[in-house]
Enzyme design. Structure first.
Site, PDB file in Angstrom:
ATOM      1  N   VAL A  15       0.839  -1.206   0.000  1.00 52.53           N
ATOM      2  CA  VAL A  15       0.000   0.000   0.000  1.00 52.53           C
ATOM      3  C   VAL A  15       0.874   1.256   0.000  1.00 52.53           C
ATOM      4  O   VAL A  15       0.635   2.196  -0.776  1.00 52.53           O
ATOM      5  CB  VAL A  15      -0.970   0.026   1.207  1.00 52.53           C
ATOM      6  CG1 VAL A  15      -1.768   1.331   1.227  1.00 52.53           C
ATOM      7  CG2 VAL A  15      -1.923  -1.180   1.166  1.00 52.53           C
ATOM      8  N   VAL A 126      -3.851   3.995   7.692  1.00 52.60           N
ATOM      9  CA  VAL A 126      -4.362   2.956   6.785  1.00 52.60           C
ATOM     10  C   VAL A 126      -4.267   1.587   7.480  1.00 52.60           C
ATOM     11  O   VAL A 126      -4.959   0.648   7.129  1.00 52.60           O
ATOM     12  CB  VAL A 126      -3.554   2.926   5.460  1.00 52.60           C
ATOM     13  CG1 VAL A 126      -4.097   1.895   4.488  1.00 52.60           C
ATOM     14  CG2 VAL A 126      -3.546   4.299   4.782  1.00 52.60           C
ATOM     15  N   HIS A 183     -14.646   0.147   9.441  1.00 54.81           N
ATOM     16  CA  HIS A 183     -14.067  -0.603   8.327  1.00 54.81           C
ATOM     17  C   HIS A 183     -14.157  -2.081   8.674  1.00 54.81           C
ATOM     18  O   HIS A 183     -13.428  -2.573   9.508  1.00 54.81           O
ATOM     19  CB  HIS A 183     -12.606  -0.187   8.160  1.00 54.81           C
ATOM     20  CG  HIS A 183     -11.982  -0.718   6.913  1.00 54.81           C
ATOM     21  ND1 HIS A 183     -12.614  -0.713   5.696  1.00 54.81           N
ATOM     22  CD2 HIS A 183     -10.757  -1.247   6.704  1.00 54.81           C
ATOM     23  CE1 HIS A 183     -11.804  -1.229   4.792  1.00 54.81           C
ATOM     24  NE2 HIS A 183     -10.677  -1.566   5.375  1.00 54.81           N
TER      25      HIS A 183
END
Ligand code: APR
Length: 315
Positions: A15, A126, A183
Site C-alpha cells: 500500500v 491505513v 471498516h
C-alpha cells in the site's frame, strides 16, 4: 518562496509504495518513504524516482529507515503494520486481539516519531484494524482530532461504486454514493443516498441486486485476499492519495473519513466513518447527514463493532 508539499508515507510495502507511486504521478509533492526493513524504502523510492524522466514528474523521493527526513511534512500516511497470518504449525490465523496488540505498538511508535518531527501535519491511518488504530494515533500524537484521520470509507465507497457501474454498464464517474461506519463487515453502504447521473439508484436497480452489491462491498477486502492470497493495494493506495490530494490542494472534498466523533451522529469519543470536508486543515467539518431508521440501526451495529476493538486498547 513557495515550498513544495511534503508527504511522508510510513510502510513501504504494497500500500505504501503504491501510494508513493500515485502521489508523484499526480504531482502532489515530495515524498519520504519510511520502513523498518533496511533497503526497502531506499530501493522503492530510487526505482520510482528513476521513472520520473520517463513519466514526466520531478518530485524528490527519499527512502529511509529513520524519521529525520520526514521533518516538516504536511501529511503523514501510516501503512506500517502486520497482516493476519496463518501459523504454519497450528494452521490458526493471528487472533484479532493479538493483531490489535501488535499493530498498536507499531502504529503507536510510528506516530510518536512522525508527530514530534511534523507537529503541523495531518495524519492518515491505513493500518488495520483501522478505526482502533486511529485512536492510537490520536492518543500518541496529541494532535487535534481534525488532523487525525483514517482511510476506509473512500476505499469501501470506491468498491461499492465499481460494482454498481459494472452491474449497470455505466461509467464509474457518474456513480455517486457513500459508505459510512467502521471498516469491516458491518460497514454501512447507503443505497438511498446513491445516484447515477442524478438518478436514484433504486429507479435503476432491483433491490436484490442492490443487496448483493452491498454484501460484495462488505466483503470486498476478503474477495481480493481470496484471489491474490494477500491484501489489495491499488484501490487502498489510490483512496488514501485522494485524501492526501484533498489536503495538500485544500480541495474541501466531501469524503467518507474515519473521524473522531464528539457528539456527531450520537457518538462520543469514537472514530467511525462519517462524511467530512477534507482540506488543508484536515477534516475541517463533519457533515451530519439525515439517516433513515434502518441506516441508523446499521451504523449503531458498526459502532459497536468498533467499540469492541477499541476496548482492547489501554486508553
Ligand atoms: N516501522 C516502519 N515500517 C514498518 C514497521 C515499523 N515499526 N512495522 C512494519 N513495517 C512495514 C513492513 O516492513 C512492511 O513493509 O510496514 C509494511 C507493510 O506493508 P505490507 O506488509 O506490504 O502491507 P500492506 O498490504 O501495504 O498493508 C499495510 O494497510 O490495509 C492495511 O491491513 C493492512 O495494516 C495493513 C496496512
Amino acid at each position: 518562496m513557495p515550498r513544495r508539499n511534503k508527504i511522508t508515507i510510513v510502510g513501504a510495502g504494497n500500500v505504501g509504495a503504491t501510494a508513493a507511486h500515485w502521489a508523484v504521478q499526480k504531482d502532489l509533492g515530495d515524498v519520504v518513504l519510511v520502513d523498518i526493513k533496511p533497503g526497502l524504502p531506499q530501493g522503492k523510492s530510487l526505482d520510482l524516482a528513476e521513472s520520473g524522466p520517463v513519466m514526466g514528474f520531478d518530485a524528490n523521493l527519499v527512502g529511509a529507515n529513520d524519521y529525520d527526513a520526514t521533518a516538516g511534512s504536511d501529511v503523514v500516511v501510516i501503512t506500517a503494520g502486520v497482516p493476519r497470518t496463518k501459523d504454519p504449525v497450528t494452521g490458526q490465523f493471528t487472533s484479532r486481539d493479538d493483531l490489535v496488540e501488535i499493530n498498536r505498538k507499531i502504529v503507536g511508535s510510528v506516530t510518536k516519531e512522525v508527530a514530534s518531527r511534523s507537529p503541523n501535519a495531518t495524519l492518515i491511518c491505513v493500518s488495520n484494524p483501522l478505526d482502533a488504530m486511529c485512536h492510537v494515533m490520536l492518543a500518541e500524537s496529541g494532535f487535534p482530532r481534525e488532523r487525525v484521520l483514517g482511510m476506509a470509507g473512500v476505499l469501501d465507497t470506491a468498491r461499492y461504486k465499481t460494482f454498481i457501474a459494472m452491474e449497470l454498464g455505466v461509467s464509474v464517474e457518474d456513480v455517486h454514493g457513500m459508505v459510512l461506519g467502521g471498516h469491516g463487515d458491518t460497514m454501512v453502504p447507503l443505497p438511498s443516498h446513491t445516484s447515477i447521473g442524478g438518478i436514484p439508484l433504486r429507479e435503476l436497480m432491483a433491490e436484490d441486486k442492490i443487496q448483493a452489491i452491498i454484501e460484495r462491498t462488505r466483503k470486498g477486502g476478503g474477495e481480493i485476499v481470496g484471489l491474490l492470497g494477500y491484501s489489495g493495494y491499488y484501490a487502498p493506495s489510490a483512496s488514501v492519495i485522494a485524501m492526501v490530494e484533498a489536503i495538500v490542494r485544500d480541495k474541501k472534498r466531501v469524503l467518507p473519513t474515519a473521524c473522531l466523533c464528539k457528539g456527531e451522529y450520537g457518538y462520543d469519543n469514537l472514530f467511525i466513518g462519517v462524511p467530512a470536508v477534507i482540506g488543508a486543515g484536515g477534516a475541517e467539518k463533519i457533515i451530519e447527514m439525515k439517516l433513515g431508521d434502518k441506516e441508523k440501526e446499521m451504523l449503531e451495529i458498526s459502532a459497536n463493532a468498533v467499540r469492541d476493538v477499541v476496548k482492547l486498547l489501554p486508553y
